[in-house]
Design a protein around this motif. Structure first.
Motif, PDB file in Angstrom:
ATOM      1  N   GLU A 116       0.795  -1.395   0.372  1.00  0.00           N
ATOM      2  CA  GLU A 116       0.281   0.409  -0.124  1.00  0.00           C
ATOM      3  C   GLU A 116       1.179   1.297  -0.029  1.00  0.00           C
ATOM      4  OE1 GLU A 116      -3.159   0.010   3.300  1.00  0.00           O
ATOM      5  OE2 GLU A 116      -3.830  -1.921   2.667  1.00  0.00           O
ATOM      6  N   PHE A 117       1.678   1.158   0.966  1.00  0.00           N
ATOM      7  CA  PHE A 117       2.635   2.461   0.747  1.00  0.00           C
ATOM      8  C   PHE A 117       3.528   2.164  -0.596  1.00  0.00           C
ATOM      9  CE2 PHE A 117       6.906   3.817   1.057  1.00  0.00           C
ATOM     10  CZ  PHE A 117       7.225   4.863   1.191  1.00  0.00           C
ATOM     11  N   LEU A 118       4.006   1.876  -1.054  1.00  0.00           N
ATOM     12  CA  LEU A 118       4.678   1.342  -2.397  1.00  0.00           C
ATOM     13  C   LEU A 118       3.601   1.736  -3.266  1.00  0.00           C
ATOM     14  CD1 LEU A 118       6.582  -1.281  -2.111  1.00  0.00           C
ATOM     15  CD2 LEU A 118       7.562   0.471  -2.517  1.00  0.00           C
ATOM     16  N   ASP A 153       2.164   9.377  -6.879  1.00  0.00           N
ATOM     17  CA  ASP A 153       1.261   9.719  -6.541  1.00  0.00           C
ATOM     18  C   ASP A 153       1.054  10.587  -4.863  1.00  0.00           C
ATOM     19  OD1 ASP A 153       0.632   8.750  -9.749  1.00  0.00           O
ATOM     20  OD2 ASP A 153      -0.650   7.610  -9.343  1.00  0.00           O
ATOM     21  N   VAL A 154       1.573   9.967  -4.771  1.00  0.00           N
ATOM     22  CA  VAL A 154       1.531  10.766  -2.949  1.00  0.00           C
ATOM     23  C   VAL A 154       2.557  11.205  -2.363  1.00  0.00           C
ATOM     24  CG1 VAL A 154       0.723  11.506  -1.074  1.00  0.00           C
ATOM     25  CG2 VAL A 154      -0.521   9.163  -2.636  1.00  0.00           C
ATOM     26  N   GLU A 196       4.032  15.599  -3.362  1.00  0.00           N
ATOM     27  CA  GLU A 196       4.663  16.281  -2.040  1.00  0.00           C
ATOM     28  C   GLU A 196       5.910  17.068  -2.002  1.00  0.00           C
ATOM     29  OE1 GLU A 196       1.849  18.143   0.121  1.00  0.00           O
ATOM     30  OE2 GLU A 196       1.203  16.674  -1.235  1.00  0.00           O
ATOM     31  N   VAL A 197       7.412  15.919  -2.191  1.00  0.00           N
ATOM     32  CA  VAL A 197       8.578  16.251  -2.462  1.00  0.00           C
ATOM     33  C   VAL A 197       8.123  17.093  -3.466  1.00  0.00           C
ATOM     34  CG1 VAL A 197      10.463  15.367  -3.402  1.00  0.00           C
ATOM     35  CG2 VAL A 197       8.716  13.994  -2.090  1.00  0.00           C
ATOM     36  N   ILE A 204       5.764   3.124 -11.654  1.00  0.00           N
ATOM     37  CA  ILE A 204       3.872   3.098 -11.869  1.00  0.00           C
ATOM     38  C   ILE A 204       3.895   1.768 -10.998  1.00  0.00           C
ATOM     39  CG2 ILE A 204       2.613   1.680 -13.944  1.00  0.00           C
ATOM     40  CD1 ILE A 204       4.432   2.972 -15.454  1.00  0.00           C
ATOM     41  N   SER A 205       2.651   1.112 -10.556  1.00  0.00           N
ATOM     42  CA  SER A 205       2.544   0.374  -9.779  1.00  0.00           C
ATOM     43  C   SER A 205       1.309  -0.599  -9.882  1.00  0.00           C
ATOM     44  CB  SER A 205       3.338   0.804  -8.467  1.00  0.00           C
ATOM     45  OG  SER A 205       1.702   1.560  -7.909  1.00  0.00           O
TER      46      SER A 205
END
Length: 181
Positions: free
Chosen positions: A93-95, A100-101, A105-106, A119-120
């Motif tokens: 879920e994290f990876l 996209d998140v 933010e970075v 791409i995941s």
């Protein structure tokens, strides 16, 4: 590449091999930065490559293993520095949120940052992750270390199948990650 990555690399090398090794890496490579990095500065990724090669020669450890170990170390540092990004039930879920998140933010903080693309896709009822890395900087070994850091953090055992290729000068690596526990 952002200075925070360089600073963390230097800190890992110092903690693992000593400050003399850090000094030697800087001196032997005649770095444009002089080996001085601010967290928000942007530096040529080739400086990190040069230092990893020098460290490999000094320690006898393969460059790939050193870069992967750094990725694992870096995951722990990111977890400590930016805990808001790690509120997930699983590593997959994290990876799945990196592109996209996390990278969104970075880029808000560092609009000039050049980040790898990911791409995941989570498959098989959450038991398999297809995670594809695209970058002209060829740091898939760093991505492996970061992934392994995530697997350790969520106490998961994951087998990684890796397929590398180069497309238009970019490293494109498909990781097929299968949860085994």
């Amino acid at each position: 590449m952002k200075g925070i990555v360089f600073r963390e690399f230097m800190e890992m090398v110092e903690a693992t091999f000593g400050d003399e090794t850090v000094d030697m890496m800087v001196e032997q490579n005649n770095l444009a930065s002089g080996g001085v990095y601010t967290a928000v500065g942007t530096y040529d990724h080739q400086e990190l490559v040069a230092m990893a090669i020098t460290l490999s020669k000094e320690t006898g450890l393969p460059v790939e293993a050193l870069v992967e170990a750094f990725g694992n170390y870096l995951f722990g540092r990111f977890l400590e520095l930016f805990p808001v990004f790690f509120n997930h039930k699983s590593s997959f879920e994290f990876l799945d949120t990196i592109h996209d998140v996390v990278h969104v933010e970075v880029l808000k903080l560092y609009p000039e940052a050049t980040l790898p693309d990911f791409i995941s896709e989570i498959k098989d009822d959450g038991k398999t992750l297809h995670f594809e890395y695209h970058s002209p900087r060829h740091f898939a070994d760093l991505a492996v270390g970061l992934m392994k850091g995530a697997f350790d953090h969520w106490n998961e055992t994951v087998d990684i199948e890796r397929n590398d290729k180069v497309v238009d000068g970019n490293q494109v690596t498909l990781f097929i990650c299968k949860l085994t526990s």
